[in-house]
Design a protein around this motif. Sequence first.
Motif, PDB file in Angstrom:
ATOM      1  N   ALA A   2      46.251  23.160  43.864  1.00  0.00           N
ATOM      2  CA  ALA A   2      46.606  21.997  42.787  1.00  0.00           C
ATOM      3  C   ALA A   2      46.312  22.361  41.458  1.00  0.00           C
ATOM      4  CB  ALA A   2      45.729  20.333  43.391  1.00  0.00           C
ATOM      5  N   TRP A   3      45.443  23.281  41.452  1.00  0.00           N
ATOM      6  CA  TRP A   3      45.148  23.719  40.133  1.00  0.00           C
ATOM      7  C   TRP A   3      46.188  24.298  39.159  1.00  0.00           C
ATOM      8  CZ3 TRP A   3      40.023  26.965  41.228  1.00  0.00           C
ATOM      9  CH2 TRP A   3      39.264  26.059  41.687  1.00  0.00           C
ATOM     10  N   PHE A   4      47.200  24.957  40.037  1.00  0.00           N
ATOM     11  CA  PHE A   4      48.227  25.744  39.233  1.00  0.00           C
ATOM     12  C   PHE A   4      49.537  24.713  39.421  1.00  0.00           C
ATOM     13  CE2 PHE A   4      46.361  29.851  40.661  1.00  0.00           C
ATOM     14  CZ  PHE A   4      46.062  30.147  39.185  1.00  0.00           C
ATOM     15  N   LYS A   5      50.246  24.762  38.171  1.00  0.00           N
ATOM     16  CA  LYS A   5      51.473  23.912  38.340  1.00  0.00           C
ATOM     17  C   LYS A   5      52.539  24.795  39.004  1.00  0.00           C
ATOM     18  CE  LYS A   5      50.815  21.861  33.964  1.00  0.00           C
ATOM     19  NZ  LYS A   5      50.891  22.153  32.489  1.00  0.00           N
ATOM     20  N   LEU A  12      52.611  33.729  39.974  1.00  0.00           N
ATOM     21  CA  LEU A  12      51.578  34.695  40.468  1.00  0.00           C
ATOM     22  C   LEU A  12      51.852  35.492  41.725  1.00  0.00           C
ATOM     23  CD1 LEU A  12      48.550  34.736  40.066  1.00  0.00           C
ATOM     24  CD2 LEU A  12      48.258  32.897  41.984  1.00  0.00           C
ATOM     25  N   ALA A  13      51.775  36.764  41.573  1.00  0.00           N
ATOM     26  CA  ALA A  13      52.084  37.797  42.556  1.00  0.00           C
ATOM     27  C   ALA A  13      50.831  38.813  42.964  1.00  0.00           C
ATOM     28  CB  ALA A  13      53.113  38.485  42.237  1.00  0.00           C
ATOM     29  N   LEU A  14      50.066  38.555  42.032  1.00  0.00           N
ATOM     30  CA  LEU A  14      48.672  39.444  42.259  1.00  0.00           C
ATOM     31  C   LEU A  14      47.280  38.888  41.780  1.00  0.00           C
ATOM     32  CD1 LEU A  14      47.875  42.424  42.531  1.00  0.00           C
ATOM     33  CD2 LEU A  14      48.049  42.519  39.986  1.00  0.00           C
ATOM     34  N   ILE A  15      46.566  38.894  42.564  1.00  0.00           N
ATOM     35  CA  ILE A  15      45.149  38.568  42.250  1.00  0.00           C
ATOM     36  C   ILE A  15      44.298  39.810  42.073  1.00  0.00           C
ATOM     37  CG2 ILE A  15      43.206  37.015  43.152  1.00  0.00           C
ATOM     38  CD1 ILE A  15      45.236  35.410  44.730  1.00  0.00           C
ATOM     39  N   GLU A  16      43.503  39.682  41.081  1.00  0.00           N
ATOM     40  CA  GLU A  16      42.390  40.921  40.981  1.00  0.00           C
ATOM     41  C   GLU A  16      40.995  40.148  41.443  1.00  0.00           C
ATOM     42  OE1 GLU A  16      42.807  43.017  37.063  1.00  0.00           O
ATOM     43  OE2 GLU A  16      44.250  44.218  37.968  1.00  0.00           O
ATOM     44  N   VAL A  17      40.427  40.895  42.308  1.00  0.00           N
ATOM     45  CA  VAL A  17      38.991  40.280  42.756  1.00  0.00           C
ATOM     46  C   VAL A  17      38.142  41.232  41.854  1.00  0.00           C
ATOM     47  CG1 VAL A  17      37.659  39.925  44.680  1.00  0.00           C
ATOM     48  CG2 VAL A  17      40.005  39.692  44.820  1.00  0.00           C
ATOM     49  N   SER A  79      45.210  30.110  43.921  1.00  0.00           N
ATOM     50  CA  SER A  79      46.173  30.229  44.674  1.00  0.00           C
ATOM     51  C   SER A  79      46.027  29.973  46.371  1.00  0.00           C
ATOM     52  CB  SER A  79      46.594  31.896  44.488  1.00  0.00           C
ATOM     53  OG  SER A  79      45.562  32.541  45.280  1.00  0.00           O
ATOM     54  N   GLY A  80      44.908  29.759  46.698  1.00  0.00           N
ATOM     55  CA  GLY A  80      44.573  29.457  48.097  1.00  0.00           C
ATOM     56  C   GLY A  80      43.998  30.733  48.973  1.00  0.00           C
TER      57      GLY A  80
END
Length: 166
Positions: A2-5, A12-17, A79-80
């Motif tokens: 819910a944080w993202f519209k 969003l296609a990539l998450i950097e950890v 993103s979940g």
Amino acid sequence: MAWFKKKEMEKLALIEVGVPLVGSIVELTEVPDPAFAGGFMGKGMAIKPREGKVFAPFDGTVAHVFDRSNHALLLEHASGVQLLIHVGINTVSLKGRGFMPRVKTGDKIKTGQLLMEFDITEIEQAGFPVITPVLVPDDQEMVKSVETLADAAEPGGAPLLRVHLK
């Protein structure tokens, strides 16, 4: 989620950890536990910590603190996508001894925030390896692939993982 519209989620296609512990990066295959070493728990890396602190590798939520043993954290990105940080091997047997969580299930977290402290000496003296798997658990529908990156663990430096989303 819910944080993202909706439009932000579509981009969003990539998450950097980020790196959650100070120490040396090792391949999961070097973890002395067949479930982690064989990749049965997910994809990622492991860290041999030099300091007994776990920091948030991204902004998100604490999905679960393993509250009786306090040895592991399940974090959730906006993103979940979920990330497991499992301090030590078979450390659940310590029943929380040597672990001091600084967050609880449901807490919102910010990158770099202290999440947990642990006593490396106490864990090792109890006969358990302190090597810490950091991985993206399998069976997350939105995850396309996990790329491993870092050579040396320093929170706030280069990312440890890149999670590519579908």
